[in-house]
Scaffold this active site. Structure first.
Site, PDB file in Angstrom:
ATOM      1  N   LYS A  68      -0.592  -3.877  11.660  1.00 20.70           N
ATOM      2  CA  LYS A  68      -0.561  -2.929  10.800  1.00 20.70           C
ATOM      3  C   LYS A  68      -1.204  -1.592  11.353  1.00 20.70           C
ATOM      4  O   LYS A  68      -2.358  -1.680  11.948  1.00 20.70           O
ATOM      5  CB  LYS A  68      -1.177  -3.468   9.502  1.00 20.70           C
ATOM      6  CG  LYS A  68      -1.192  -2.421   8.411  1.00 20.70           C
ATOM      7  CD  LYS A  68      -1.757  -3.210   7.067  1.00 20.70           C
ATOM      8  CE  LYS A  68      -1.738  -2.074   5.819  1.00 20.70           C
ATOM      9  NZ  LYS A  68      -2.308  -2.561   4.912  1.00 20.70           N
ATOM     10  N   SER A  77       0.601  -1.652   0.599  1.00 20.23           N
ATOM     11  CA  SER A  77       0.560  -0.603   1.913  1.00 20.23           C
ATOM     12  C   SER A  77       0.826  -1.404   3.143  1.00 20.23           C
ATOM     13  O   SER A  77       1.403  -0.914   4.164  1.00 20.23           O
ATOM     14  CB  SER A  77      -0.814   0.019   2.086  1.00 20.23           C
ATOM     15  OG  SER A  77      -1.791  -1.204   2.429  1.00 20.23           O
ATOM     16  N   SER A  89      -1.671  -4.840  -1.760  1.00 19.42           N
ATOM     17  CA  SER A  89      -1.164  -4.441  -0.514  1.00 19.42           C
ATOM     18  C   SER A  89      -0.613  -5.278   0.397  1.00 19.42           C
ATOM     19  O   SER A  89       0.384  -5.180   1.450  1.00 19.42           O
ATOM     20  CB  SER A  89      -2.168  -3.528   0.513  1.00 19.42           C
ATOM     21  OG  SER A  89      -2.401  -2.491  -0.311  1.00 19.42           O
TER      22      SER A  89
END
Length: 473
Positions: A87, A162, A186
């Protein structure tokens, strides 16, 4: 290498466990496995925009090194040879880490953060990064640097956020596992939107380092996978104590690696509290409500004792919003002051919301959080599991920043539609988002399985049982 065509039975949608075993037994090389995934990225990523800063040449060098290490008989980590994209908010030494912001377009860290350190030590082959919203703020993945990540099941829809790039890459077969982080949903929201599994572990289960505030407990790192067994494998790598993280739980990560029983047997006799909206705490669209109700009925058919119940989380909204604003202002306030017009408007507003907070406000939020944690502890003396929606809506159009209404109720901000996730955040309890069904349009919908703090292994067993029950019907 065996005389059989290497990896002939493997595809990019094979489980991570199968892939790791195939590399370990030399049915497929790390090089060949990487090429399968690079081909998939070439096929799907132009449309989905899930993987960013792809470096195929460096990945090929990493795969070659993994094969050479295996040939020399060196010790192998549990993820040896698996392609991986971190990520883009997690610092990876030598790789661009942009946080989805043009301000960090050229930022290359010199050191791995702890989560990355553990995954790399487990033997992965790094190929790039996964897309995020700007500074991971918001449950829809878009930014001015790389653009919007789209849903693999319908590219006109959001992949969530996210960790939207991670979930979309995983669901489309670009990577076999993915890492993420979760403050207000997220990990859980993109898992629900993309039809994969995502876990927000118990506070302290996956330690983070370095942090600007080592005592901050709102955001946690965690795993994403295509099934619960793979999720447990990645959690076994991420979890465990570290002397640099004083709030880490002491149990070693390897306790999560033991195989999970893929039958619905663990549901039998389970005391399940089912709630659609935590007693009216939030609105839920009808198509999500239908899938959530079906999940409760499925558990009951397999022997769970399901009844409507929910904890009182009425202080959760003020608690989450206060701590989030305080956290964002402390971390990003100086950056906003230096670049006042260069952060997205909704993020800038949230950062500014932290400026007028007083010590009394923050103390109130932590006192309420303590109350919520104790209330959940007591709730779980009478129930084994809480089941509720992950998200209040199904995947929405990718052109929207956030849903403007849910079940006819207007949403005033980009936080309002994620109450179903962030109210769980402030309890500190572990939660797994697992696929539970689809809308009439074929879009994935997940449910959230919540257990007592520290019950992560037990929660994995229940999630695996639910997964098996869905397969049996």
């Amino acid at each position: 290498m065996s005389s059989q065509q290497p990896g002939r039975d493997l595809t990019v949608h094979s489980s991570a466990r199968e892939m790791a075993a195939a590399v370990r037994t030399r049915r497929i090389s790390a090089r060949e496995l990487l090429e399968l995934h690079l081909a998939r990225i070439e096929e799907r990523n132009p449309e989905l925009n899930a993987v960013v800063n792809l470096d195929a040449d460096r990945a090929r060098a990493g795969a070659a090194a993994a094969d050479e290490h295996l040939a020399r008989g060196g010790p192998l980590g549990p993820l040896h040879g698996l392609p991986f994209a971190f990520k883009d908010t997690h610092a990876v030494a030598g790789w661009p880490t942009t946080y989805g912001s043009p301000l960090f377009a050229d930022h290359v860290p010199q050191h791995d953060e702890l989560l990355v350190e553990r995954v790399r030590r487990a033997g992965v082959v790094v190929l790039g990064r996964t897309n995020v919203p700007e500074f991971a703020a918001g449950s829809h993945t878009f930014n001015r640097l790389f653009g919007t990540t789209r849903n693999p099941h319908d590219p006109s829809r959001s992949a969530g956020g996210s960790s939207g790039g991670a979930a979309a890459a995983l669901a489309s077969g670009m990577v076999p596992l993915a890492d993420g982080s979760d403050m207000g949903g997220s990990l859980r929201n993109p898992a629900s939107f993309c039809g994969v599994v995502g876990m927000r572990p118990s506070l302290g289960r996956v330690p983070e380092w370095p942090l600007y505030n080592q005592w901050e407990t709102t955001s946690v790192g965690g795993p994403l996978a295509r099934d619960v067994g793979d999720l447990a494998l990645l959690l076994s790598v991420l979890a465990g104590p570290d002397p640099r993280a004083p709030m880490a739980l002491g149990e070693p990560g390897h306790r999560f690696a033991a195989p999970l029983e893929p039958t619905p047997r663990a549901l039998h006799g389970l005391r399940v509290a089912w709630s659609l909206d935590l007693g009216g705490a939030f609105a839920v669209d009808e198509e999500v409500a239908v899938v959530t109700e079906q999940a409760g009925r499925l558990m009951a058919r397999h022997g769970a004792r399901v009844h409507g119940a929910h904890p009182d989380l009425s202080e959760g909204d003020d608690t989450f919003r206060t701590l989030r604003a305080w956290h964002l202002h402390a971390k990003l306030g100086p950056l906003l002051a230096e670049h006042p017009g260069e952060l997205k408007a909704s993020l800038a507003d949230n950062i500014r919301a932290g400026a007028p907070l007083t010590g009394t406000d923050v103390a109130r939020a932590y006192t309420q959080r303590t109350t919520l944690g104790e209330r959940m502890r007591q709730f779980f003396t009478h129930h084994d599991l809480l089941v509720l929606p992950v998200s209040q809506v199904a995947p929405f159009p990718a052109e929207q920043e956030y849903p403007t209404q849910v079940a006819g109720r207007p949403m005033a901000s980009y936080l309002d539609w994620m109450r179903s996730a962030y109210l769980v955040t402030v309890t500190g309890c572990p939660s797994i988002a697992v696929p539970a069904g689809r809308t009439p349009e074929g879009l994935p919908v997940g449910v959230q399985l919540v257990g007592p703090h520290g019950s992560d292994r037990r929660l994995l067993e229940v999630a695996a049982a639910f997964e098996a029950a869905r397969e049996q019907g």
